[in-house]
Design an enzyme around this catalytic site. Sequence first.
Site, PDB file in Angstrom:
ATOM      1  N   ASN A 147       4.546  31.868  45.480  1.00  0.00           N
ATOM      2  CA  ASN A 147       4.583  33.197  46.091  1.00  0.00           C
ATOM      3  C   ASN A 147       6.019  33.687  46.264  1.00  0.00           C
ATOM      4  OD1 ASN A 147       4.509  30.991  47.942  1.00  0.00           O
ATOM      5  ND2 ASN A 147       3.981  32.333  49.651  1.00  0.00           N
TER       6      ASN A 147
ATOM      7  N   GLU B 281       7.727  36.606  48.333  1.00  0.00           N
ATOM      8  CA  GLU B 281       7.463  37.628  49.350  1.00  0.00           C
ATOM      9  C   GLU B 281       8.541  38.719  49.397  1.00  0.00           C
ATOM     10  OE1 GLU B 281       4.766  34.891  52.335  1.00  0.00           O
ATOM     11  OE2 GLU B 281       6.726  35.597  53.043  1.00  0.00           O
ATOM     12  N   ASN B 282       8.268  39.738  50.195  1.00  0.00           N
ATOM     13  CA  ASN B 282       9.185  40.870  50.321  1.00  0.00           C
ATOM     14  C   ASN B 282       9.224  41.347  51.778  1.00  0.00           C
ATOM     15  OD1 ASN B 282       9.870  43.985  50.071  1.00  0.00           O
ATOM     16  ND2 ASN B 282      10.534  42.988  48.183  1.00  0.00           N
ATOM     17  N   ALA B 283      10.372  41.888  52.167  1.00  0.00           N
ATOM     18  CA  ALA B 283      10.509  42.423  53.523  1.00  0.00           C
ATOM     19  C   ALA B 283       9.431  43.472  53.805  1.00  0.00           C
ATOM     20  CB  ALA B 283      11.903  43.031  53.718  1.00  0.00           C
TER      21      ALA B 283
ATOM     22  N   TYR C  62       5.944  43.723  53.316  1.00  0.00           N
ATOM     23  CA  TYR C  62       4.929  42.719  52.943  1.00  0.00           C
ATOM     24  C   TYR C  62       4.054  43.107  51.744  1.00  0.00           C
ATOM     25  CZ  TYR C  62       5.848  40.102  57.338  1.00  0.00           C
ATOM     26  OH  TYR C  62       6.410  39.376  58.356  1.00  0.00           O
TER      27      TYR C  62
ATOM     28  N   CYS D 132       1.766  37.071  44.982  1.00  0.00           N
ATOM     29  CA  CYS D 132       1.236  35.737  45.250  1.00  0.00           C
ATOM     30  C   CYS D 132       1.540  34.784  44.084  1.00  0.00           C
ATOM     31  CB  CYS D 132      -0.280  35.781  45.438  1.00  0.00           C
ATOM     32  SG  CYS D 132      -0.858  36.856  46.761  1.00  0.00           S
TER      33      CYS D 132
ATOM     34  N   GLU E 190      -0.403  32.849  42.284  1.00  0.00           N
ATOM     35  CA  GLU E 190      -1.296  32.900  41.133  1.00  0.00           C
ATOM     36  C   GLU E 190      -0.884  34.022  40.177  1.00  0.00           C
ATOM     37  OE1 GLU E 190      -2.014  32.952  44.339  1.00  0.00           O
ATOM     38  OE2 GLU E 190      -3.997  32.104  44.777  1.00  0.00           O
TER      39      GLU E 190
ATOM     40  N   CYS F  14      -6.441  34.672  47.269  1.00  0.00           N
ATOM     41  CA  CYS F  14      -6.845  35.911  47.935  1.00  0.00           C
ATOM     42  C   CYS F  14      -7.617  36.772  46.943  1.00  0.00           C
ATOM     43  CB  CYS F  14      -5.631  36.661  48.481  1.00  0.00           C
ATOM     44  SG  CYS F  14      -4.748  37.691  47.289  1.00  0.00           S
TER      45      CYS F  14
HETATM   46 ZN   LIG Z   1      -3.127  36.387  46.223  1.00  0.00          ZN
END
Ligand SMILES: [Zn+2]
Lengths: 160, 160, 160, 160
Positions: free
Chosen positions: B60, B62-64, B66, B71, B73, B104
């Site tokens: 994953n 991520e970013n500030a 969200y 993700c 996958e 998810c």
């Molecule tokens: Zn996901």
Amino acid sequence: VASVCETYSISTEEFASLRAKTVAAKATAYCPYSQFRVGAALLAVDESAAGATTWVSGANVENASYPVGTCAERVALGTAVVSGIKKFRALGVATDVSPPSSPCGMCRQFIREFCGTSMPVFMFDRDNNFAVLTVIQLLPMSFGPDSLPSPEELLANRPT
Amino acid sequence: VASVCETYSISTEEFASLRAKTVAAKATAYCPYSQFRVGAALLAVDESAAGATTWVSGANVENASYPVGTCAERVALGTAVVSGIKKFRALGVATDVSPPSSPCGMCRQFIREFCGTSMPVFMFDRDNNFAVLTVIQLLPMSFGPDSLPSPEELLANRPT
Amino acid sequence: VASVCETYSISTEEFASLRAKTVAAKATAYCPYSQFRVGAALLAVDESAAGATTWVSGANVENASYPVGTCAERVALGTAVVSGIKKFRALGVATDVSPPSSPCGMCRQFIREFCGTSMPVFMFDRDNNFAVLTVIQLLPMSFGPDSLPSPEELLANRPT
Amino acid sequence: VASVCETYSISTEEFASLRAKTVAAKATAYCPYSQFRVGAALLAVDESAAGATTWVSGANVENASYPVGTCAERVALGTAVVSGIKKFRALGVATDVSPPSSPCGMCRQFIREFCGTSMPVFMFDRDNNFAVLTVIQLLPMSFGPDSLPSPEELLANRPT
Ligand SMILES: [Zn+2]
Ligand SMILES: [Zn+2]
Ligand SMILES: [Zn+2]
Ligand SMILES: [Zn+2]
């Protein structure tokens, strides 16, 4: 080109490679819905290899549920980040239209997380002509990692 | 494990590699906001190399902001697709919790675009124990490429 | 219809309203890119009004950058949640195709956050015929709020 | 404030309402993961009501799978668009931090689809002080609806 390269501290050979790799990446796009091919390439520094120059490419990967797809710039950066590359000198983005397209806002935000505000983004059009803007020019007064206090801090200082 | 492998047509060596690569990929996550590390690995077929087995990993990123993050996958599949890999035999997903987390819904949709409905998704927990479900078990009655007529067809046949 | 309504604890009048509102919501879609109109409607409980029945509609809102758009189900639920509605009895989704389309995985995940696992999702096709599945049938073994420990807990217990 | 209002063609009463509604919208946020509350409000024109002024609010609606959540600005605009409101005069965004936060890139792109390039975006900090930028200042050289030829056109003119 020479003066642009000097401005952004890349060699003319690096620029030529960036253009070639960015344009070539268009052929790897999966875009059956928009038919809008986007190629991306990153000129990066491999800190695990004594700072050697390294390249990472990407292209858009669409989905039948349009919001689930991923743009070229995010595919390239995601690939780079998980492979341990964290230092970037330039990003190229290429499309099949003219004038050149710029990264969408979502990608500008993704770029902002990992690339310096003065890093150049070269945008190539269908004839390989280009425009260039820095990260901060693409996303002025950006919302970035520094804008976000921790959940605990926010909860403790919530205005009443 | 042997009977699971037989069910999903992978060898026990391939399963061991999938588990090792999936769990190792967790270390490449960029997740300063959630601290929730997710690793992913794909057991794939390289059709450009006479059907040789090949592997692609992700984690994953991520970013500030969200919603802008990606993700594990989708990073793995995006990397694979733009590198020309289009045939997948199994996906592994690993987290630091128990029981194992599943992909998810957004990732299930992304997986659905590229992987067969009977492809297994192995979900590893913090102790490397696992559960397994196929794509169609994860996303029953899915909305996929076949669900989407062309814009022209839709426009021509719009109900009045 | 009567037996379906009984199964899911809604009256036949409520079902008729849900169908009418869901189908009508298609007309509010902004979908110049896909031409794939999706309407959504929520049968909800207004806890601030003594549990009175209330309705919230939505439709897909697309974007020139496809991943930036929002699906109908998420527009409806977003509108509901910020207006203080948190209790949902049924969701309807309508498209212009047959058989009926189901919510994409991203929306199934969004629904999962706010709706009970046994809540019915009615999917209407172009002729207003329908299929119905519960939230848990749409997203089995889901990744939900309970799957996610706090960042502090994750950091403290990270496997070594 | 008076001169700012004049610059952006809104009255001081409208500005006061925009600030109040934007700040109030923070209380409707669903943000258990970030604890970062964001409120948004739109000053809009209801063309179905003889051009009467109308208001639409929103707040961030997060998800256990972070990328699946929606920001405040997109909730407000999604609600507005599906209710038939298409003409916007100003957007307000409020957070609990100082200096004021700006919309993320994904939201700037979503705003770009519906709001004029010269529309002002007012950003309120935790003390209700503000900064203001126009849409084009937030997303210069933007990728918008005009940048995207039809799939057929793209396919027919693909470079070889
Ligand atoms: Zn996901
Ligand atoms: Zn993009
Ligand atoms: Zn959806
Ligand atoms: Zn945003």
